[in-house]
Design a protein around this motif. Structure first.
Motif, PDB file in Angstrom:
ATOM      1  N   ALA A  19      18.206 117.380 -13.170  1.00  0.00           N
ATOM      2  CA  ALA A  19      17.240 116.281 -13.340  1.00  0.00           C
ATOM      3  C   ALA A  19      15.839 116.861 -13.577  1.00  0.00           C
ATOM      4  CB  ALA A  19      17.247 115.382 -12.107  1.00  0.00           C
ATOM      5  N   ASP A  20      15.469 117.892 -12.801  1.00  0.00           N
ATOM      6  CA  ASP A  20      14.147 118.510 -12.968  1.00  0.00           C
ATOM      7  C   ASP A  20      13.996 119.077 -14.376  1.00  0.00           C
ATOM      8  OD1 ASP A  20      13.578 117.924 -10.389  1.00  0.00           O
ATOM      9  OD2 ASP A  20      13.736 119.963  -9.602  1.00  0.00           O
ATOM     10  N   ALA A  21      15.079 119.715 -14.872  1.00  0.00           N
ATOM     11  CA  ALA A  21      15.006 120.318 -16.211  1.00  0.00           C
ATOM     12  C   ALA A  21      14.817 119.233 -17.278  1.00  0.00           C
ATOM     13  CB  ALA A  21      16.269 121.129 -16.489  1.00  0.00           C
ATOM     14  N   ALA A  57      22.452 113.569 -11.987  1.00  0.00           N
ATOM     15  CA  ALA A  57      21.200 114.096 -12.543  1.00  0.00           C
ATOM     16  C   ALA A  57      20.583 113.084 -13.500  1.00  0.00           C
ATOM     17  CB  ALA A  57      21.469 115.414 -13.261  1.00  0.00           C
ATOM     18  N   TYR A  58      21.412 112.481 -14.375  1.00  0.00           N
ATOM     19  CA  TYR A  58      20.880 111.497 -15.332  1.00  0.00           C
ATOM     20  C   TYR A  58      20.285 110.310 -14.571  1.00  0.00           C
ATOM     21  CZ  TYR A  58      22.885 113.779 -19.519  1.00  0.00           C
ATOM     22  OH  TYR A  58      23.172 114.652 -20.539  1.00  0.00           O
ATOM     23  N   GLN A  63      15.535 107.376 -12.601  1.00  0.00           N
ATOM     24  CA  GLN A  63      14.668 106.848 -11.531  1.00  0.00           C
ATOM     25  C   GLN A  63      13.251 107.386 -11.674  1.00  0.00           C
ATOM     26  OE1 GLN A  63      16.377 108.098  -7.855  1.00  0.00           O
ATOM     27  NE2 GLN A  63      18.142 106.760  -8.092  1.00  0.00           N
ATOM     28  N   GLN A  64      13.144 108.599 -12.196  1.00  0.00           N
ATOM     29  CA  GLN A  64      11.808 109.190 -12.322  1.00  0.00           C
ATOM     30  C   GLN A  64      11.118 108.780 -13.614  1.00  0.00           C
ATOM     31  OE1 GLN A  64      11.970 113.375 -11.409  1.00  0.00           O
ATOM     32  NE2 GLN A  64      13.029 112.992  -9.500  1.00  0.00           N
ATOM     33  N   GLY A  65      11.774 107.885 -14.370  1.00  0.00           N
ATOM     34  CA  GLY A  65      11.118 107.282 -15.535  1.00  0.00           C
ATOM     35  C   GLY A  65      11.166 108.130 -16.795  1.00  0.00           C
ATOM     36  N   ALA A  66      11.945 109.235 -16.788  1.00  0.00           N
ATOM     37  CA  ALA A  66      11.945 110.116 -17.960  1.00  0.00           C
ATOM     38  C   ALA A  66      12.925 109.638 -19.027  1.00  0.00           C
ATOM     39  CB  ALA A  66      12.294 111.541 -17.539  1.00  0.00           C
TER      40      ALA A  66
END
Ligand SMILES: Cc1ncc(COP(=O)(O)O)c(C=O)c1O
Length: 465
Positions: A19-21, A57-58, A63-66
């Motif tokens: 998710a961070d990547a 991860a997706y 959730q983080q809006g990306a």
């Protein structure tokens, strides 16, 4: 067909790394708005993880809006340039992309910090009791569980502390004010290294205190000079940065620590130990609060580790000083706002804090090696893992001229003058915060500019200034 392949950091659970990547790649523009993420099974096979890991991860990246998932179609990178309200647009700060500002000791930028913040806020938002605590008054010294989380973390970083000796505050600068205002009366004197943290100089002036400038060298403050200074101008406290002096990066030797503590006991002055860079690698010396707990107030802060905007710190103080410090804190702001220590406690608890500083350590070491190699001819000084380098200038160059010339070339650094206590004369040297560059490329570019400027200073500038 090739698929987008993320680079995973190697820290924390795999779904979180992925998710961070994804968020990193969308922030950097590597994944453009509208791009479809690879089908989950293909990415899982390519990365050697389960489909469940990719699904999680997706979902987290969403959730983080990306990204956003479209039913039956897949997951797509969101176009975050489409804004709807003032709140959305207010954060689009005008940037000066060609300016490289190395004048502030900020931690190396990373999207990991905002990702951690998003996770912590989400966890808090999901807990009614935490939300209530976030808007309620709390004890002045902070909620016990938050103080315990911080104490445990500092202990793991090599600063053994008991929660009952800590008083939560709003960071290093606040800690300096609290210590000075609680322990000294207006007009009294505070000694410090003759080059010192500029925040101390402004706090002294705000509180009508007088500074006593003391010489120092590569092994820290000169104890004999300190003793002489006491004879001439007795002071109530000494402010000192034993592990990484700002700006010169010198470290107080063990022998001098012992001599300092003996002098403080004999002359009965307070030691205000600024320890806001507690994560420096290398051989650790004994913190002053361990050598002389009864007369040392130590400042801790998460600013250089987790992020300066969190405004969370703590004072380690002996029992005799705590009521005065608590009264000063109450008089200034009643209590630190509970939300931010809650965020910090979540980072610590979840492992996000450790993963972030593991990354930061590596990043700072890389930056240090690179800068030391590039500037070798100019003999910079620094500590591997530190935020800044100190660069005494070649003869004939004046630091104010060099700073000005660099600024014209869009690189900002600090000259020694910014760190002078009282009327001491500044050496010809500059401080360079390698941590602050937006990226490794920006640092390389600033180093090139610096080498060009120092190697070939503009003679016209020397004449006109
Ligand atoms: C030596 C030193 N002390 C204290 C501070 C202030 O820390 P904070 O950002 O937590 O207020 C700084 C910030 O740069 C610093 O370099």
């Amino acid at each position: 067909m090739t698929i987008w392949m993320p680079t995973l950091s190697g820290y924390g659970p795999r779904y979180r790394q992925l998710a961070d990547a994804i968020v990193d790649a969308t922030t950097r523009g590597e994944l453009e708005p509208g791009t479809k993420l690879p089908p989950q099974r293909r990415l899982a096979d390519a990365l050697g993880v389960t489909v469940g890991t990719v699904t999680r991860a997706y979902a987290l990246a969403e959730q983080q809006g990306a990204v956003s998932a479209r039913v039956g179609s897949g997951t797509y990178v969101r176009d975050t340039s489409v804004r709807s309200s003032t709140f959305d647009t207010i954060f689009e700060q005008p940037r000066q992309p060609d300016l490289i500002d190395l004048s502030h000791a900020t931690p190396p930028p990373s999207p990991r910090r905002s990702q951690n913040l998003a996770r912590a806020l989400e966890a808090i938002a999901g807990q009614p009791a935490a939300l209530r605590a976030g808007v309620d008054y709390q004890p002045e010294t902070g909620q016990t569980w938050q103080v315990q989380a911080l104490a445990g973390w500092l202990t793991r970083l090599g600063r053994p502390v008991e929660a009952e000796n800590l008083l939560m505050d709003q960071g290093g600068m606040h800690g300096i004010h609290l210590a000075l205002s609680a322990l000294l009366a207006p007009g009294e004197r505070v000694a410090a290294e003759q080059l010192t943290y500029p925040g101390l100089v402004s706090a002294l002036s705000q509180l009508s205190l007088k500074g006593v400038a003391v010489p120092f060298d590569d092994h820290g403050i000169d104890i004999e000079a300190l003793a002489r200074a006491f004879e001439q101008q007795p002071f109530r406290a000494l402010y000192v940065m034993p592990d990484c002096h700002n700006p010169t990066t010198s470290r107080l030797s063990e022998a001098r620590r012992e001599a300092l503590v003996a002098l403080a006991r004999e002359r009965q002055f307070w030691l205000i130990e600024d320890d806001i860079y507690p994560d420096l690698p290398g051989e650790a010396n004994t913190p002053l609060y361990r050598l002389a707990p009864e007369c040392t107030i130590t400042l801790f802060s998460v600013s250089k580790l987790l992020g300066g905007g969190l405004r969370v710190g703590a004072l380690h103080a002996p029992e005799a000083a705590r009521p005065r410090l608590t009264a000063a804190l109450r008089a200034q702001c009643w209590m630190p706002p509970p939300l931010m220590p809650m965020v910090v406690a979540h980072w610590i608890d979840s492992g996000d804090a450790d993963a972030l500083i593991a990354w930061q350590r590596e990043e700072l070491a890389w930056r240090f090696d690179r800068a030391m190699a590039r500037l070798a001819a100019f003999r910079p000084r620094g500590q591997r893992g530190g935020f800044y380098l100190w660069l005494p200038l070649p003869p004939d160059l004046r630091s104010s001229h060099v700073v000005e010339q660099l600024q014209r070339r869009r690189v900002v650094v600090s000259s020694a003058e910014s760190f002078c206590l009282g009327s001491v004369s500044a050496p010809q040297a500059i401080r360079l915060c390698i941590s602050a560059a937006e990226s490794r490329e920006a640092l390389e570019s600033a180093l090139d500019t610096l080498v060009d400027t120092l190697g070939d200073p503009d003679p016209l500038l020397w004449e006109t200034l």
